[in-house]
Design a protein around this motif. Structure first.
Motif, PDB file in Angstrom:
ATOM      1  N   GLY A 141     -52.113  32.971  89.242  1.00 25.18           N
ATOM      2  CA  GLY A 141     -52.298  32.132  87.321  1.00 25.18           C
ATOM      3  C   GLY A 141     -51.147  32.052  87.068  1.00 25.18           C
ATOM      4  N   GLN A 142     -51.077  31.494  86.259  1.00 23.46           N
ATOM      5  CA  GLN A 142     -49.999  30.661  85.272  1.00 23.46           C
ATOM      6  C   GLN A 142     -49.730  31.058  83.074  1.00 23.46           C
ATOM      7  N   VAL A 143     -48.951  31.751  83.236  1.00 22.75           N
ATOM      8  CA  VAL A 143     -48.377  32.529  81.496  1.00 22.75           C
ATOM      9  C   VAL A 143     -47.513  31.965  81.296  1.00 22.75           C
ATOM     10  N   LEU A 144     -47.723  30.713  79.968  1.00 22.95           N
ATOM     11  CA  LEU A 144     -47.119  30.183  79.121  1.00 22.95           C
ATOM     12  C   LEU A 144     -46.670  30.825  78.370  1.00 22.95           C
ATOM     13  N   ILE A 145     -45.619  31.095  77.164  1.00 19.56           N
ATOM     14  CA  ILE A 145     -45.061  31.219  75.962  1.00 19.56           C
ATOM     15  C   ILE A 145     -44.236  30.044  75.726  1.00 19.56           C
ATOM     16  N   ASN A 146     -45.128  28.887  74.806  1.00 17.42           N
ATOM     17  CA  ASN A 146     -44.381  28.391  74.009  1.00 17.42           C
ATOM     18  C   ASN A 146     -43.816  27.394  74.860  1.00 17.42           C
ATOM     19  N   ASP A 147     -44.686  27.102  76.500  1.00 17.68           N
ATOM     20  CA  ASP A 147     -44.348  26.130  77.216  1.00 17.68           C
ATOM     21  C   ASP A 147     -43.224  26.324  78.536  1.00 17.68           C
ATOM     22  N   TYR A 148     -42.410  28.325  78.047  1.00 13.07           N
ATOM     23  CA  TYR A 148     -42.601  28.083  78.719  1.00 13.07           C
ATOM     24  C   TYR A 148     -42.950  29.279  80.049  1.00 13.07           C
ATOM     25  N   ASP A 149     -43.037  28.428  81.346  1.00 12.15           N
ATOM     26  CA  ASP A 149     -44.337  29.280  82.483  1.00 12.15           C
ATOM     27  C   ASP A 149     -42.518  30.525  82.979  1.00 12.15           C
ATOM     28  N   ILE A 150     -43.527  31.860  82.844  1.00  8.48           N
ATOM     29  CA  ILE A 150     -43.224  33.590  82.591  1.00  8.48           C
ATOM     30  C   ILE A 150     -42.592  33.369  84.486  1.00  8.48           C
ATOM     31  N   ASN A 151     -43.857  32.463  84.464  1.00  9.41           N
ATOM     32  CA  ASN A 151     -44.145  32.964  86.812  1.00  9.41           C
ATOM     33  C   ASN A 151     -42.511  32.278  86.610  1.00  9.41           C
ATOM     34  N   ALA A 152     -42.238  31.548  86.638  1.00 13.05           N
ATOM     35  CA  ALA A 152     -41.244  30.426  87.160  1.00 13.05           C
ATOM     36  C   ALA A 152     -39.283  30.937  86.522  1.00 13.05           C
ATOM     37  N   ALA A 153     -39.656  31.531  85.558  1.00 12.62           N
ATOM     38  CA  ALA A 153     -38.444  32.048  84.868  1.00 12.62           C
ATOM     39  C   ALA A 153     -37.452  32.981  85.787  1.00 12.62           C
ATOM     40  N   SER A 154     -36.560  33.392  85.659  1.00 10.31           N
ATOM     41  CA  SER A 154     -35.495  34.752  86.293  1.00 10.31           C
ATOM     42  C   SER A 154     -36.296  35.925  85.495  1.00 10.31           C
ATOM     43  N   GLN A 155     -35.589  36.139  85.874  1.00 12.81           N
ATOM     44  CA  GLN A 155     -35.843  38.164  85.304  1.00 12.81           C
ATOM     45  C   GLN A 155     -34.341  37.944  83.841  1.00 12.81           C
ATOM     46  N   LYS A 156     -33.788  37.398  83.665  1.00 13.43           N
ATOM     47  CA  LYS A 156     -32.694  37.266  82.414  1.00 13.43           C
ATOM     48  C   LYS A 156     -33.326  36.367  81.553  1.00 13.43           C
ATOM     49  N   LYS A 157     -33.631  35.091  82.206  1.00 13.36           N
ATOM     50  CA  LYS A 157     -34.709  34.332  81.427  1.00 13.36           C
ATOM     51  C   LYS A 157     -35.798  34.551  80.694  1.00 13.36           C
ATOM     52  N   ARG A 158     -37.076  35.448  81.236  1.00 12.89           N
ATOM     53  CA  ARG A 158     -38.354  36.354  80.738  1.00 12.89           C
ATOM     54  C   ARG A 158     -37.694  37.773  79.521  1.00 12.89           C
ATOM     55  N   GLY A 159     -36.063  37.810  79.654  1.00 10.72           N
ATOM     56  CA  GLY A 159     -35.762  38.579  78.689  1.00 10.72           C
ATOM     57  C   GLY A 159     -35.823  37.894  76.941  1.00 10.72           C
ATOM     58  N   TYR A 160     -34.741  36.473  77.568  1.00  9.69           N
ATOM     59  CA  TYR A 160     -34.824  35.535  76.725  1.00  9.69           C
ATOM     60  C   TYR A 160     -35.618  35.458  75.752  1.00  9.69           C
ATOM     61  N   ILE A 161     -36.699  35.047  76.649  1.00 15.23           N
ATOM     62  CA  ILE A 161     -38.336  34.520  75.873  1.00 15.23           C
ATOM     63  C   ILE A 161     -38.438  35.781  75.149  1.00 15.23           C
TER      64      ILE A 161
END
Length: 233
Positions: free
Chosen positions: A70-90
């Motif tokens: 499935g997919q989770v979007l935070i303000n259009d950011y795709d959490i699944n596709a993000a690196s761990q560092k990017k998820r921290g940023y989001i």
């Protein structure tokens, strides 16, 4: 880094989210195809039996745990596709979290705890303290800013945790049983603090709670049962 444009789009949007845990040879589906869209200024409550997966859902929505599918979007950011560092940023840029237990850092003062998310952003120290002081005054802790968590009451610690969650002016605050460890009167004051602050700032609010009085103050109430999320009539 370019920010996605959230205008007229959900702050949090999950689509067909499945979360499976492996217990030995047994695969347990805790979330079974959950769909949810939450817009800025909207409050929702998620209720359900203990062990129904409410906290798991909140962790998935907040990027603290990845869905199995499935997919989770935070303000259009795709959490699944993000690196761990990017998820921290989001999370730091768009989300605030309040838990049943405050998770304050005991060696730091109230002011330092609340300013911590701004330090993580590498904001100027004076500016970070100014912003933290303003929030703490608004939640009624002006006189406690130089105290450490061990010197506070349970309600004061939780108000500090709320201040820390909102100091970054997030698009969405996710609250996981925010008053589950407090007596009824203190819990009511914490509810009021959280909801009044939301009234003033208009962020989206997701509350996982067993407190039906709090749930009834939400715009929409959802029930999670057997891994399926349904909206209450």
């Amino acid at each position: 880094m370019t920010e996605p444009n959230p205008e007229n789009k959900p702050v949090v949007h999950c689509k067909a989210v499945i979360k499976t845990f492996q217990e030995g040879n047994l695969a347990v589906d805790v979330l079974k195809g959950v769909d949810l869209a939450l817009y800025r200024g909207e409050r929702i409550a998620i209720v359900g039996m203990s062990g129904s997966g409410k906290s798991t859902l909140l962790h998935v929505l907040g990027g603290l745990s990845l869905p199995t599918s499935g997919q989770v979007l935070i303000n259009d950011y795709d959490i699944n596709a993000a690196s761990q560092k990017k998820r921290g940023y989001i999370r730091n840029r768009h989300l605030g979290f309040v838990y049943q237990f405050h998770h304050l850092l005991p060696e730091f003062t109230v002011l330092e705890n609340v300013a911590m998310p701004l330090f993580i952003r590498r904001e100027n120290r004076i500016s970070a303290f100014d912003q933290a002081s303003e929030i703490l005054e608004r939640v009624g802790l002006k006189e406690r800013i130089h105290h450490k968590p061990g010197e506070l009451s349970g309600g004061e610690r939780q108000r500090t945790a709320i201040a820390r969650a909102v100091v970054t002016r997030p698009s969405c605050v996710m609250a996981d049983e925010p008053t589950g460890n407090l007596d009824e009167n203190t819990a009511r004051r914490i509810h009021d603090t959280l909801l009044n602050y939301d009234d003033q700032n208009g962020f989206a609010l997701i509350m996982v709670t067993h407190n039906l009085a709090l749930a009834r103050q939400a715009d929409r109430v959802f029930s999670l049962e057997n891994g399926v999320l349904t909206e209450s009539g």
